[in-house]
Motif scaffolding. Structure first.
Motif, PDB file in Angstrom:
ATOM      1  N   PHE A  44       0.825  -1.206   0.000  1.00 60.56           N
ATOM      2  CA  PHE A  44       0.000   0.000   0.000  1.00 60.56           C
ATOM      3  C   PHE A  44       0.860   1.258   0.000  1.00 60.56           C
ATOM      4  O   PHE A  44       0.558   2.226  -0.704  1.00 60.56           O
ATOM      5  CB  PHE A  44      -0.958  -0.046   1.187  1.00 60.56           C
ATOM      6  N   ASP A  45       1.927   1.268   0.777  1.00 59.41           N
ATOM      7  CA  ASP A  45       2.883   2.379   0.694  1.00 59.41           C
ATOM      8  C   ASP A  45       3.380   2.533  -0.745  1.00 59.41           C
ATOM      9  O   ASP A  45       3.457   3.645  -1.282  1.00 59.41           O
ATOM     10  CB  ASP A  45       4.099   2.113   1.590  1.00 59.41           C
ATOM     11  N   VAL A  48       0.693   3.872  -3.304  1.00 57.08           N
ATOM     12  CA  VAL A  48       0.419   5.301  -3.136  1.00 57.08           C
ATOM     13  C   VAL A  48       1.577   6.135  -3.689  1.00 57.08           C
ATOM     14  O   VAL A  48       1.365   7.134  -4.384  1.00 57.08           O
ATOM     15  CB  VAL A  48       0.149   5.632  -1.659  1.00 57.08           C
ATOM     16  N   TRP A 124      -6.246   7.996  -2.041  1.00 51.93           N
ATOM     17  CA  TRP A 124      -4.890   7.489  -1.808  1.00 51.93           C
ATOM     18  C   TRP A 124      -4.443   7.751  -0.372  1.00 51.93           C
ATOM     19  O   TRP A 124      -3.766   6.922   0.247  1.00 51.93           O
ATOM     20  CB  TRP A 124      -3.913   8.123  -2.787  1.00 51.93           C
ATOM     21  N   LEU A 125      -4.852   8.895   0.175  1.00 44.66           N
ATOM     22  CA  LEU A 125      -4.425   9.221   1.532  1.00 44.66           C
ATOM     23  C   LEU A 125      -5.088   8.314   2.570  1.00 44.66           C
ATOM     24  O   LEU A 125      -4.445   7.923   3.555  1.00 44.66           O
ATOM     25  CB  LEU A 125      -4.714  10.687   1.840  1.00 44.66           C
ATOM     26  N   LEU A 127      -6.025   5.236   2.033  1.00 46.41           N
ATOM     27  CA  LEU A 127      -5.391   3.918   1.892  1.00 46.41           C
ATOM     28  C   LEU A 127      -4.056   3.903   2.620  1.00 46.41           C
ATOM     29  O   LEU A 127      -3.730   2.936   3.329  1.00 46.41           O
ATOM     30  CB  LEU A 127      -5.186   3.592   0.411  1.00 46.41           C
ATOM     31  N   LEU A 128      -3.284   4.974   2.476  1.00 46.43           N
ATOM     32  CA  LEU A 128      -2.002   5.069   3.176  1.00 46.43           C
ATOM     33  C   LEU A 128      -2.212   5.091   4.681  1.00 46.43           C
ATOM     34  O   LEU A 128      -1.504   4.400   5.431  1.00 46.43           O
ATOM     35  CB  LEU A 128      -1.256   6.326   2.715  1.00 46.43           C
TER      36      LEU A 128
END
Length: 600
Positions: A44-45, A48, A124-125, A127-128
């Motif tokens: 995930f990192d 993103v 995206w934020l 998910l991060l």
């Protein structure tokens, strides 16, 4: 007859390893994602980081003012595919009455009236925040560096800008200032920069400087995005009327309240069981379930009818897709959609029975008890209203019906050694969507062009309703664990090309790279999702490598064939995991010489 064997030659190997794999539509995004894995980040990192790089290096295909959808599974809950919902809704003032009063019969394909609330960045934020491990500053460092210090321009970036250069010069001067600083489009390999966007990313990091926790810092960045510089600059900018694809000038309707009121989120995936595999897609606010409906129809045929490299298989696949996508138009939207019935064996059997020996030239949605199917305008061409004139480069940034490449959306897949797996398709907000907002270095998206101005449809324009997006990543599970993350740019073709990969790998036994390399085809006998929303009854586009005999057979059956050349259709990438051995793999599309996979 046995399934067509894959060719022994592939354009590149299917990568294999046990550490981690990344694949995307641009090598810099792939390399950035893989670098995160190498430095201890998880899938995930990495995804993103790669996604924010895509905003910078593929600005003609996606941007921070656009949208994205993803589907993923975590190592902790491998049997639960989750949709990452990054599709913003129509603004509160985006009523069909307002657009009709503006003299419009279609939502424009470019200009701020086509803009949904920007959603990609917030998605995206979150998910991060929820599934990543890295600090925001470290994840964004790759994109900040390419935006601030420059990256070599793709030839297609310059070609896209050249196609809209007159528009930029005459009507969108802020876009000309950013993308044509020397008074011309950038040349291939020339370093281009976007310092304003680099400052936006830095401001997101700065917003969390006083927070005590990693999640607090990311939430502060999300709040800054929704209420700070970006929202304020965008809302102020679109108040000034500017040229739209209608050929007229209009002001946008996006407000600060629209920005502040939206948050991305998670949803349960829509799934279908096919030949022992679970195929996971978005809900019917996206086109993804149409792939599941196509599989439901095809599942009742013998393997020969599932082989796109045979004449009967190609015909059957094209006809099944037309039926499923007709249902997409008739029933899908951000509304109550009867997916359980549409995916039932009873319904699929009825649809399957409609496939005959000849190509259908009709629009044929199915019958759902208690529902009236919406029939969109079935235009074979489009003339703008009197006094207006469209302009080049708007609508869908993808391959033309002929197969000519004008660009694409973007896609990224990542899998790590722990088993985290993500497939994501970011798009919208491409540089030709609407004028550049100079303070922030990007423009708004144009996803509302997928709504209709006709009353009563499930995807009719309505404030607060999400447009029925084409973004449609795929996750495949086997025995309750994710085994494939897959996706492609390509508008209405995204799921059509992914279908061929699924059939060739699951039924035909192809390796990922063999499936991606294999010759492709798709139907255009469907109402287009992008302005000006035309269709071609009986239309089918094929790669010449399918062979003269197969193509001639399709023509005899009544398909209206467009030849695309040998290597024109499909922008697929994928990553896989074999849970029995721990072996990971990755593959990427050679067409366009841009997509790459990496891993070890």
């Amino acid at each position: 007859m046995t399934y067509t064997l894959p060719p022994t030659f592939t354009t590149r190997p299917t990568l294999q390893g046990t550490f981690g794999m990344s694949a995307s539509t641009h090598w810099l995004a792939t390399a950035s994602a893989q670098a995160v894995l190498e430095r201890g980040g998880n899938a995930f990192d990495a995804a993103v980081a790669g996604a924010f790089v895509l905003h910078v290096v593929e600005p003609h295909l996606n941007g921070p003012g656009g949208d994205m959808t993803g589907v993923f599974a975590t190592a902790e809950e491998p049997g639960r595919p989750v949709v990452l919902m990054g599709q913003g809704p129509a603004p509160a003032a985006a009523t069909r009455e307002h657009y009709v009063a503006e003299g419009l019969e279609l939502v424009p394909g470019a200009g701020a009236l086509a803009a949904a609330v920007p959603a990609a960045v917030d998605a995206w934020l979150i998910l991060l925040r929820d599934h990543g491990t890295w600090e925001l500053e470290d994840v964004l460092a790759f994109a900040v560096g390419y935006a601030r210090d420059g990256h070599p321009a793709l030839g297609r970036v310059g070609a896209t800008i050249a196609a809209v250069a007159d528009l930029f010069t005459e009507h969108w001067p802020t876009s000309a200032a950013l993308w044509m600083p020397e008074g011309r489009p950038p040349r291939e390999g020339e370093l281009i920069r976007n310092e304003a966007y680099a400052r936006v990313l830095a401001s997101l990091v700065d917003a969390g400087s006083d927070a005590d926790t990693r999640t607090g810092r990311i939430d502060a960045a999300r709040l800054e995005w929704r209420t700070g510089l970006v929202a304020q600059a965008a809302v102020e900018f679109v108040r000034t009327p500017h040229r739209h694809s209608s050929g007229f000038d209009h002001a946008g309707v996006l407000t600060l309240e629209d920005f502040a009121g939206f948050e991305a989120g998670y949803e349960e995936a829509t799934t279908f069981e096919f030949r022992g595999y679970t195929i996971a897609k978005t809900g019917p606010w996206g086109q993804g379930p149409a792939l599941l409906q196509t599989l439901a129809i095809l599942d009742g045929f013998d393997d020969e009818r599932l082989d796109p490299s045979t004449a009967i298989g190609a015909h059957t696949i094209l006809e099944a897709q037309k039926l499923a996508i007709a249902d997409r138009e008739a029933y899908y939207g951000d509304a109550d959609v009867p997916m359980e019935y549409l995916l039932s064996e009873e319904y699929a059997a009825g649809r399957r029975a409609l496939i005959g020996d000849e190509a259908s030239l009709d629009f044929r949605p199915g019958t759902v008890p208690g529902r009236s199917p919406f029939t969109p305008p079935l235009r074979t061409d489009y003339t703008p209203p009197a006094g207006g004139s469209g302009f080049a480069g708007v609508g869908e940034p993808t391959v033309a019906r002929s197969g000519e490449t004008r660009g694409d959306t973007c896609h990224i897949d990542v899998v790590d050694a722990a088993g985290n797996m993500v497939s994501a398709t970011p798009s919208g907000g491409w540089l030709q969507s609407s004028p550049t907002i100079p303070e922030i270095g990007f423009c708004l998206g144009s996803r509302l062009q997928m709504t209709w101005l006709e009353e009563g449809g499930p995807s009719t324009l309505e404030p607060g309703r999400r447009p029925r997006t084409t973004l449609t990543p795929t996750l495949v599970l086997k025995d309750g664990r994710p085994v494939v993350a897959l996706g492609s740019p390509g508008g209405d073709q995204q799921d059509q090309w992914q279908l061929l990969y699924i059939l060739r790998t699951i039924v035909g036994g192809y390796t990922p790279q063999q499936a991606i390399d294999a010759p492709s085809l798709h139907t255009t006998s469907i109402p287009g999702s992008f302005w000006p929303r035309t269709w071609e009854p009986g239309g089918a586009v094929v790669e010449d490598r399918l062979g003269e005999e197969l193509i001639a057979d399709l023509e005899r059956r009544g398909h209206i064939i467009t030849r695309a050349g040998d290597w024109a259709l499909g922008r697929l990438s994928s990553v896989t995991r074999d849970h029995a051995t721990g072996v990971l793999s990755a593959a990427a599309n050679p067409r366009g010489a841009q997509g790459y996979a990496a891993g070890r």
